[in-house]
Design a protein around this motif. Structure first.
Motif, PDB file in Angstrom:
ATOM      1  N   CYS A  99       0.849  -1.201   0.000  1.00 16.49           N
ATOM      2  CA  CYS A  99       0.000   0.000   0.000  1.00 16.49           C
ATOM      3  C   CYS A  99       0.881   1.245   0.000  1.00 16.49           C
ATOM      4  CB  CYS A  99      -0.922  -0.001   1.214  1.00 16.49           C
ATOM      5  SG  CYS A  99      -2.032  -1.430   1.269  1.00 16.49           S
ATOM      6  N   VAL A 100       0.610   2.162  -0.917  1.00 15.95           N
ATOM      7  CA  VAL A 100       1.448   3.352  -1.073  1.00 15.95           C
ATOM      8  C   VAL A 100       0.661   4.640  -0.888  1.00 15.95           C
ATOM      9  CG1 VAL A 100       2.931   4.639  -2.653  1.00 15.95           C
ATOM     10  CG2 VAL A 100       3.025   2.137  -2.629  1.00 15.95           C
ATOM     11  N   GLU A 129      -5.477  -2.432  10.121  1.00 17.06           N
ATOM     12  CA  GLU A 129      -4.414  -2.969   9.279  1.00 17.06           C
ATOM     13  C   GLU A 129      -5.014  -3.717   8.090  1.00 17.06           C
ATOM     14  OE1 GLU A 129      -0.657  -3.635  12.305  1.00 17.06           O
ATOM     15  OE2 GLU A 129      -1.738  -5.381  11.538  1.00 17.06           O
ATOM     16  N   CYS A 130      -4.185  -3.957   7.111  1.00 14.29           N
ATOM     17  CA  CYS A 130      -4.604  -4.773   5.981  1.00 14.29           C
ATOM     18  C   CYS A 130      -4.745  -6.219   6.436  1.00 14.29           C
ATOM     19  CB  CYS A 130      -3.588  -4.665   4.852  1.00 14.29           C
ATOM     20  SG  CYS A 130      -3.479  -2.997   4.157  1.00 14.29           S
ATOM     21  N   GLY A 131      -5.715  -6.920   5.865  1.00 17.59           N
ATOM     22  CA  GLY A 131      -6.005  -8.276   6.297  1.00 17.59           C
ATOM     23  C   GLY A 131      -6.038  -9.277   5.160  1.00 17.59           C
ATOM     24  N   VAL A 133       3.536  -2.047   4.724  1.00 16.82           N
ATOM     25  CA  VAL A 133       3.767  -1.343   5.988  1.00 16.82           C
ATOM     26  C   VAL A 133       2.545  -1.403   6.889  1.00 16.82           C
ATOM     27  CG1 VAL A 133       3.012   0.914   5.126  1.00 16.82           C
ATOM     28  CG2 VAL A 133       4.685   0.799   6.994  1.00 16.82           C
ATOM     29  N   ASN A 134       1.360  -1.543   6.279  1.00 22.41           N
ATOM     30  CA  ASN A 134       0.134  -1.573   7.077  1.00 22.41           C
ATOM     31  C   ASN A 134      -0.179  -2.968   7.619  1.00 22.41           C
ATOM     32  OD1 ASN A 134      -1.900   0.091   8.172  1.00 22.41           O
ATOM     33  ND2 ASN A 134      -3.403  -0.720   6.730  1.00 22.41           N
ATOM     34  N   ARG A 135       0.849  -3.819   7.678  1.00 24.93           N
ATOM     35  CA  ARG A 135       0.736  -5.127   8.323  1.00 24.93           C
ATOM     36  C   ARG A 135       1.812  -5.278   9.405  1.00 24.93           C
ATOM     37  NH1 ARG A 135      -2.256  -9.018   5.276  1.00 24.93           N
ATOM     38  NH2 ARG A 135      -2.849  -8.303   3.187  1.00 24.93           N
ATOM     39  N   THR A 136       2.315  -4.165   9.904  1.00 28.20           N
ATOM     40  CA  THR A 136       3.478  -4.172  10.795  1.00 28.20           C
ATOM     41  C   THR A 136       3.302  -5.070  12.015  1.00 28.20           C
ATOM     42  OG1 THR A 136       4.225  -1.974  10.099  1.00 28.20           O
ATOM     43  CG2 THR A 136       4.903  -2.713  12.282  1.00 28.20           C
ATOM     44  N   SER A 137       2.141  -5.049  12.655  1.00 26.51           N
ATOM     45  CA  SER A 137       1.966  -5.816  13.893  1.00 26.51           C
ATOM     46  C   SER A 137       1.760  -7.299  13.651  1.00 26.51           C
ATOM     47  CB  SER A 137       0.774  -5.266  14.684  1.00 26.51           C
ATOM     48  OG  SER A 137      -0.456  -5.709  14.137  1.00 26.51           O
ATOM     49  N   GLN A 138       1.642  -7.725  12.381  1.00 23.86           N
ATOM     50  CA  GLN A 138       1.345  -9.127  12.065  1.00 23.86           C
ATOM     51  C   GLN A 138       2.598  -9.963  11.823  1.00 23.86           C
ATOM     52  OE1 GLN A 138      -1.562  -9.227   8.799  1.00 23.86           O
ATOM     53  NE2 GLN A 138      -2.305  -7.214   9.423  1.00 23.86           N
ATOM     54  N   ARG A 139       3.761  -9.382  12.020  1.00 23.17           N
ATOM     55  CA  ARG A 139       5.005 -10.069  11.658  1.00 23.17           C
ATOM     56  C   ARG A 139       5.618 -10.877  12.786  1.00 23.17           C
ATOM     57  NH1 ARG A 139       7.017  -4.570   8.641  1.00 23.17           N
ATOM     58  NH2 ARG A 139       5.525  -4.688   6.904  1.00 23.17           N
TER      59      ARG A 139
END
Length: 686
Positions: A450-451, A485-487, A497-503
């Motif tokens: 996502c940009v 966040e993206c799902g 970047v919008n999946r940062t907490s899922q890593r």
């Protein structure tokens, strides 16, 4: 066991079942009282602000000679602050006992007449604001670079169709674009300093001689910009910070100016000699700014050099900060405050490169905390390099290989040492049978990553903004009501970047035993502000199903909805977000209004988060995150770094208990002492 129960509790736990009926009866009255107190508090703050402005104007008139000066001209800055506090107290609070009692009550105890935070808390707040500004500007720079990349690709396509006379115009346009990019590419940390100054948020805007309250020997700054934002050293490049002639009319009018107040030793000069307690410091100017440390011209006895000379003649100490290499810091260095030094001697000589340099001998003042190797030669505080080096190791990996990074456990307290037990490690939530997660959630149509926040559907839910920046593996800019966040329904990939907490857990964490607080957690790595640490994992269940468990101190209420509403004393968070269903919430459901409907129970199964302790001044914060669905009552609970956290420092968050809010099976209020050791500790967990 008492200490362990006090430390390994949830963020928030409601009053026990036996006390619920009484709470419900008084709920309306309590809400009115809290609301009234908040309004009164805001009114008092506004009065204090206006009074401070008046006092400031009066002081400015005094400096111009329009008002009488005090008979004792040698007034200290501390005395000046006391006088100002007395003026504020008289004008804001008045002389009635009733007003004084109200202020004491709001301050939380006798002795805090004004509701002032301690200097250490103010320092944390100042640095957190700076980090917020910095990350916002980093995001702007990332978006600018992304846009420039897109424009460059468009430009390449247009070049293929352009011919002849257009070449000269294209060249001119290219030069203008390059010049514009150069202007826009100002460092985010320097822009953040400007924002701090515009907001009048610098902690110490005026320069002071000696120590600054709240900044103790050994404190680490992770950039020169941080020091400027606090007011500890007022220039991001110059090594010598000094008072100019403008300070002649103030508290220091008896001194000769310029006068140095702080220096930074960072290895920039080839003639420096650092022997810890005894330093030979090279003056400023005349060296090659390309980084080879060589002198290219003579130094002059002016500005900072003259200021240090005046310190010798007037016996004025200076604050000494040492800069050390640090790969974790965005600027490549970390800066440690090593205390006050007396400038005992100065002279001029020919330097190693053949040019005149000014030298200053500085000697550390006695009576200060001892310098340690870690302060003078910065290292990661005894971080082991292998399992064999870990002292007190009782378990090599409490996750049993489930996490990407092993989590060792150490115990140097118990004899014989024991490992954490009584639970099953789990890296993902376990869903109770009577809980159903929503499944039909649409996502964004972005490809790869996502940009553009204006077109990304998930960014629109966050107020047409991305909550994270890419630097250091992804960092949350600031705490929010909720982060979307993206799902699984989104077109972007795992690198978005919008999946940062899922890593998952990416930092080297350790569980260790403490004397009073039971098990605790620390990081072997530097954690930058906004970095995700871990998710709170356990069994996702209905709150009503935990009523029969009276001694369960591992229940974490999912109170995202209550936090948005600012209920029961919670710090309200409600940014520019679009939360489905929230705007239509009318509060008729008493249960939803007062008690979160769902919680996470980590008593028998959980991850490393169950071992993180409470602190009244925490370095982590809780953030609700929605990714696979958009039901705030079932949000994921994430822990993020609130500050730049150095290695081997214990990780903590605020459990959020209200005092006297927890009752036992017999209906009596339970009181548990707090052992966090913070400067503003409440002394009780609940």
């Amino acid at each position: 066991m008492v200490g362990q129960c006090a430390s390994n509790g949830p963020k928030r736990k409601e009053v026990a079942k036996n006390g619920k009926k009484e709470k419900q009866k008084t709920e309306e009255t309590e809400t009115q009282r809290r609301t009234s107190d908040r309004i009164k508090s805001k009114q008092r703050e506004e009065k204090e602000r206006l009074v401070r402005k008046r006092v400031q104007l009066l002081e400015e008139q005094d400096e111009k000679g329009n008002l009488r000066k005090r008979p004792n001209a040698n007034v200290t800055e501390e005395e000046k602050e006391v006088v100002m506090a007395e003026k504020l107290l008289k004008q804001v609070l008045g002389s009635t006992e009733k007003q004084k009692e109200a202020t004491l009550s709001d301050a939380g105890g006798v002795g805090n007449v004004l509701t002032e935070k301690s200097a250490t808390v103010k320092l944390k707040d100042t640095l957190r604001l700076f980090n917020k500004f910095y990350l916002q500007l980093v995001q702007e720079e990332e978006l600018r670079c992304a846009k420039a990349k897109v424009d460059k690709n468009v430009s390449k396509g247009s070049k293929k169709t352009s011919k002849g006379s257009k070449k000269s115009g294209d060249k001119s346009k290219k030069e203008n674009t390059a010049e514009d990019d150069k202007k826009k590419a100002k460092r985010p940390d320097l822009k953040a300093i400007s924002k701090m100054m515009e907001a009048n948020a610098v902690m110490y805007p005026k320069k002071r001689i000696g120590d600054l309250p709240g900044i103790n020997v050994g404190h680490r700054f992770y950039s020169r910009a941080e020091m400027v934002a606090v007011g500890f050293h007022s220039h991001w490049l110059n090594g010598i910070d000094y008072m100019g002639q403008s300070y002649k009319k103030g508290v220091y009018h008896n001194y000769m100016f310029p006068l140095a107040v702080a220096i930074v030793i960072s290895g920039m000069y080839e003639d420096d000699l650092d022997n810890a307690d005894d330093v030979i410091y090279t003056g400023q100017g005349g060296h090659d700014l390309t980084g080879n440390k060589r002198q290219i011209q003579d130094q002059k006895l002016e500005r900072g050099n003259l200021a240090l000379k005046n310190c010798v003649e007037q016996c004025v100490p200076v604050r000494v900060v040492r800069g050390h290499e640090c790969a974790s810091s965005y600027c490549g260095k970390v800066y440690t405050y090593d205390g006050l030094y007396k400038v005992v001697q100065y002279w001029a000589e020919k330097g190693l490169s053949g040019f005149t340099v000014f030298k200053y001998r500085l000697r550390r003042l006695e009576g200060q905390p001892l310098l340690t190797t870690n302060q003078v030669q910065f290292s990661y505080g005894r971080v082991p390099h292998s399992v064999a080096e870990i002292r007190g190791l009782v378990c090599e990996d409490i996750s049993g290989g489930q996490e990407d990074v092993p989590i060792p456990a150490t115990n140097l307290v118990d004899d014989p040492p024991v490992a954490p037990s009584g639970y099953t490690y789990r890296k993902s939530l376990q869903i109770a049978t009577n809980v159903k997660l929503p499944t039909n959630v649409s996502g964004c149509n972005c490809k790869g990553t996502c940009v553009d926040p204006r077109t990304c559907a998930c960014a629109k839910l966050n107020g047409s903004d991305f909550p994270y920046v890419n630097c250091h593996g992804g960092r949350l800019i600031e705490a929010r009501a909720v982060v979307f966040e993206c799902g699984p329904g989104c077109g972007c990939g795992p690198g978005c970047v919008n999946r940062t907490s899922q890593r998952g857990i990416k930092h080297r964490l350790e569980v260790f035993r403490t004397p009073k607080k039971g098990w605790a957690v620390r990081s072997w790595d530097f954690l930058p502000a906004g970095a995700p640490v871990c998710e709170y994992i356990g069994v996702l269940m209905r709150t009503e199903d935990t009523n029969h468990v009276c001694e369960n101190n591992y229940i974490f209420d999912i109170d995202c909805l209550q936090t948005m509403r600012g209920l029961d004393g919670r710090e309200r968070r409600l940014g520019d977000v679009s939360v489905p269903g929230i705007n239509n919430f009318d509060g008729d459901d008493q249960k939803s209004e007062s008690v979160p409907e769902f919680c996470i129970d980590a008593v028998s199964t959980g991850n490393i988060a169950r071992f993180i302790n409470h602190s009244c001044e925490p370095n982590l914060f809780v953030q609700c995150v929605l990714s696979s669905h958009h039901d705030v009552k079932l949000a994921r609970v994430m822990l993020f770094a609130a500050d730049n956290i150095p290695p081997m420092q214990e990780l903590t968050y605020d459990y959020g208990y209200a005092l006297d809010s927890v009752s036992g099976p017999d209906g009596k209020i339970i009181q548990i002492p707090c052992y966090c050791g913070a400067a503003d500790c409440r002394k009780r967990l609940f």
